[in-house]
Write a protein that holds these residues in place. Structure first.
Motif, PDB file in Angstrom:
ATOM      1  N   MET A   1      -9.696 -15.214  16.700  1.00 31.89           N
ATOM      2  CA  MET A   1      -9.508 -13.640  17.028  1.00 31.89           C
ATOM      3  C   MET A   1      -9.505 -12.907  15.789  1.00 31.89           C
ATOM      4  SD  MET A   1      -6.210 -12.099  19.000  1.00 31.89           S
ATOM      5  CE  MET A   1      -5.988 -13.314  20.332  1.00 31.89           C
ATOM      6  N   ASN A   2     -10.437 -12.234  15.943  1.00 34.54           N
ATOM      7  CA  ASN A   2     -10.645 -11.329  14.372  1.00 34.54           C
ATOM      8  C   ASN A   2      -9.410 -10.100  14.440  1.00 34.54           C
ATOM      9  OD1 ASN A   2     -11.611  -8.852  16.021  1.00 34.54           O
ATOM     10  ND2 ASN A   2     -13.610  -9.907  15.706  1.00 34.54           N
ATOM     11  N   LYS A   3      -9.179  -9.479  13.135  1.00 35.99           N
ATOM     12  CA  LYS A   3      -8.437  -8.304  13.003  1.00 35.99           C
ATOM     13  C   LYS A   3      -8.315  -7.460  14.020  1.00 35.99           C
ATOM     14  CE  LYS A   3      -6.032  -5.521   9.867  1.00 35.99           C
ATOM     15  NZ  LYS A   3      -5.811  -5.020   8.370  1.00 35.99           N
ATOM     16  N   ASP A   5      -9.768  -7.584  17.117  1.00 40.18           N
ATOM     17  CA  ASP A   5      -9.233  -8.276  18.399  1.00 40.18           C
ATOM     18  C   ASP A   5      -8.013  -8.537  18.657  1.00 40.18           C
ATOM     19  OD1 ASP A   5     -11.891  -8.024  19.657  1.00 40.18           O
ATOM     20  OD2 ASP A   5     -12.196 -10.329  19.010  1.00 40.18           O
ATOM     21  N   LEU A   6      -7.276  -8.952  17.366  1.00 41.76           N
ATOM     22  CA  LEU A   6      -5.979  -9.161  17.545  1.00 41.76           C
ATOM     23  C   LEU A   6      -5.101  -7.836  17.704  1.00 41.76           C
ATOM     24  CD1 LEU A   6      -3.420 -10.934  16.683  1.00 41.76           C
ATOM     25  CD2 LEU A   6      -3.467 -10.537  14.371  1.00 41.76           C
ATOM     26  N   PHE A   9      -5.246  -6.732  21.256  1.00 40.48           N
ATOM     27  CA  PHE A   9      -4.348  -7.767  22.016  1.00 40.48           C
ATOM     28  C   PHE A   9      -2.948  -7.160  21.786  1.00 40.48           C
ATOM     29  CE2 PHE A   9      -1.943 -11.739  22.219  1.00 40.48           C
ATOM     30  CZ  PHE A   9      -2.169 -11.923  23.558  1.00 40.48           C
ATOM     31  N   LEU A 210      -0.701 -16.758  16.071  1.00 38.89           N
ATOM     32  CA  LEU A 210      -1.465 -15.556  16.123  1.00 38.89           C
ATOM     33  C   LEU A 210      -2.266 -15.499  14.364  1.00 38.89           C
ATOM     34  CD1 LEU A 210       0.093 -12.765  18.266  1.00 38.89           C
ATOM     35  CD2 LEU A 210      -1.920 -14.133  18.996  1.00 38.89           C
TER      36      LEU A 210
END
Length: 254
Positions: A1-3, A5-6, A9, A210
């Motif tokens: 998960m890239n920054k 997307d993180l 989320f 994460l």
């Protein structure tokens, strides 16, 4: 998960959990029973102090403690007599017993009578980007009166490498105004940007999964690492992500 997307989320999880429904199953419901500033902060502080173990047990024992304080924590703290303190003797939550409880009430009276109250003590020793030194100073002031040595263990000291989960949670309650009716935001002398995440088993494990935390121990060094990561996501309100980490860990078994 890239920054990106993180961030998306976690922000979605904050919205999911940072709302009034959260109060129903959380110890923060105890200070929500009160409207006076001093009652909120004292009930919140005492509740956070015993906030380890089973959540239902924490809530039930915190309610019981408020009953011992006649449903008026500030009035009890300021005006109690020695006889009043005796009825606290039967209280127990895990290793926090009646003797500890009595000591806490005496120390709180000292804080309000001689140091201007809880908010005043924490705000006097604050550093620009962190409240961890302030927590350590608070502990020193809290126990500067005659006290039981055993009671000191119930307030953590970040300077001695503790993550101080419970007191960081209490500070989140008092300082952060979430506009959602969960955190109170009644301490205006401190900023949400200075808060640290209440790091425990659940939030720590989720943070590691994460990629927000590498250190394996949940100590002060891990807290600094997590704080740094969360401040990169939101420098103004980093501990809003406590709702995401806690919710993912406790409610979703992430």
């Amino acid at each position: 998960m890239n920054k990106t997307d993180l961030l998306d989320f976690l922000n979605a999880k904050v919205i999911q959990y940072n709302n009034p429904k959260f109060i129903e199953s959380d110890p923060i419901q105890i200070p929500h029973q009160f409207s006076k500033k001093e009652d909120i902060e004292i009930s919140g502080f005492l509740t956070a102090t015993i906030a380890w173990g089973n959540r239902k047990s924490i809530i039930n024992n915190a309610k019981r403690l408020m009953g011992f304080l006649d449903g008026a924590p500030f009035d009890f703290v300021i005006n109690h007599s020695e006889i009043d303190l005796e009825k606290l003797a039967p209280f127990v939550h895990r290793t926090f017993n009646g003797d500890d409880c009595i000591q806490f009430i005496k120390s709180l009276k000292h804080i309000y009578k001689n140091h201007g109250g809880l908010e005043s003590v924490f705000s006097k020793h604050v550093e620009a980007k962190s409240l961890q030194v302030s927590i350590s100073k608070f502990k020193s002031i809290f126990f500067e009166i005659d006290h039981l040595q055993r009671t000191q263990k119930h307030i953590s000291d970040p300077v001695k490498n503790s993550a101080a989960k419970r007191i960081n949670m209490f500070l989140r309650w008092m300082v952060r105004n979430d506009n959602a009716g969960v955190d109170f935001g009644i301490w205006k002398s401190l900023s949400p940007s200075q808060l640290s995440c209440p790091l425990d088993v659940h939030s720590g494990n989720v943070a590691r999964k994460l990629g927000l935390l590498q250190r394996k121990q949940n100590d002060a060094k891990a807290l600094l690492e997590l704080d740094t990561a969360l401040r990169e996501l939101d420098a103004d309100d980093p501990v809003k992500y406590d709702f995401a980490l806690f919710g993912l860990g406790v409610f979703e078994g992430f």
